[in-house]
Enzyme design. Structure first.
Site, PDB file in Angstrom:
ATOM      1  CG  HIS A 135      40.557 -31.637   8.157  1.00 56.72           C
ATOM      2  ND1 HIS A 135      39.899 -32.857   8.153  1.00 56.72           N
ATOM      3  CD2 HIS A 135      41.608 -31.777   7.290  1.00 56.72           C
ATOM      4  CE1 HIS A 135      40.537 -33.691   7.342  1.00 56.72           C
ATOM      5  NE2 HIS A 135      41.560 -33.070   6.806  1.00 56.72           N
ATOM      6  CB  CYS A 136      36.429 -26.630  10.460  1.00 54.89           C
ATOM      7  SG  CYS A 136      34.884 -27.528  10.309  1.00 54.89           S
ATOM      8  CB  ALA A 137      41.723 -25.949   9.223  1.00 55.48           C
TER       9      ALA A 137
END
Length: 286
Positions: A239-241
């Site tokens: 999640h781009c995290a």
């Protein structure tokens, strides 16, 4: 995160991170110790796209401003889901994207306090942002044109304006309360599923309609594929995290996201699909 990493490399600034509580809330006690007179900028997401947690922007802003710092808020996950008053939050900058609020891709919004925008120099140059051009120097127009070089995304701006009008016609407070209602409905059902780990606050009132989870022994991509076969769409991955998932000690998660167009029947379908997925991988039957 990446722009701050590059800025630190360029200027020699020191990049520090605030920790979270076990439920995913910002550790405000640690924040009090980290934010000092040496702190120039504090950047934070208003709402986590993984944990769904709503961060205390107003309280954090008071800490930052007391030390003479600037608060930059990523509102990509809050602007579409709740009413946002940047003056009440007292943030110095607030940014959000269009495509997350029913608008088109390739356009977003940056709010900034006038006192900072007037001090800042443009980083892109072109038509419309020019006041006077001479042989060896030029001057810039006043705000906001100073930061809008070249031909703007006219169609995107019109479409984003229509999307915002649509959300406001529904009522952003209504959207927020409806998401909370759906989360309150589905979260206890998910929490009862043995082997399902849910990340973020346990209290539905402390989060948005984002629910990240993992099923014991299964890769999130396999879970997402199985749910897709049941007609349920989730996102799987980091999640781009990635730093957050490393902090949670997981490589990735599956994530369901509820919005105003979802129903309790959708929530039931998610629960049923997760149970069916668990049954399939345990016993080989859907």
């Amino acid at each position: 995160i990446i722009p701050w990493q590059q800025l630190a490399k360029k200027t020699g600034a020191k990049l520090k991170y605030m920790d979270l509580t076990p439920d995913g809330f910002l550790d405000m006690e640690q924040a009090k110790n980290l934010i000092t007179s040496k702190t120039k900028i504090v950047s934070i997401a208003h709402v986590s796209n993984v944990l769904g947690v709503i961060n205390p922007i107003k309280e954090l802003g008071k800490m930052v401003h007391a030390q003479g710092g600037i608060l930059v808020v990523d509102g990509a996950q809050s602007a579409p889901h709740m009413k946002v008053d940047v003056q009440e939050l007292d943030c110095d900058f607030f940014a959000f994207s269009g495509h997350k609020m029913c608008g088109p891709t390739g356009i977003g919004v940056l709010y900034g306090k006038r006192k900072w925008l007037e001090q800042m120099q443009p980083v892109e140059f072109g038509g419309e942002m020019i006041d006077f051009v001479e042989l060896y120097d030029s001057t810039w127009k006043e705000l906001p044109w100073k930061f809008e070089a070249g031909t703007p995304n006219i169609a995107g701006a019109i479409a984003l304006g229509q999307a915002i009008d649509y959300l406001e016609s529904l009522g952003l407070d209504n959207i927020h309360h409806y998401e909370e209602e759906l989360t309150t409905y589905v979260l206890p059902q998910l929490q009862k599923i043995e082997g399902l780990t849910i990340y973020g606050p346990k209290d539905p009132a402390a989060r948005t309609g984002v629910i990240a989870f993992n099923l014991d022994g299964l890769h999130p991509h396999d879970v997402a594929t199985a749910l897709d076969m049941e007609g349920v769409a989730v996102r799987a991955g980091h999640h781009c995290a990635q730093p957050l998932l490393n902090y949670l000690d997981v490589s990735s998660t599956a994530r369901a996201s509820f919005y105003f167009y979802n129903t309790k029947q959708d929530a039931d379908r998610l629960v049923e699909a997760i149970l069916a997925t668990k049954e399939f991988f345990q016993h080989g039957t859907f």
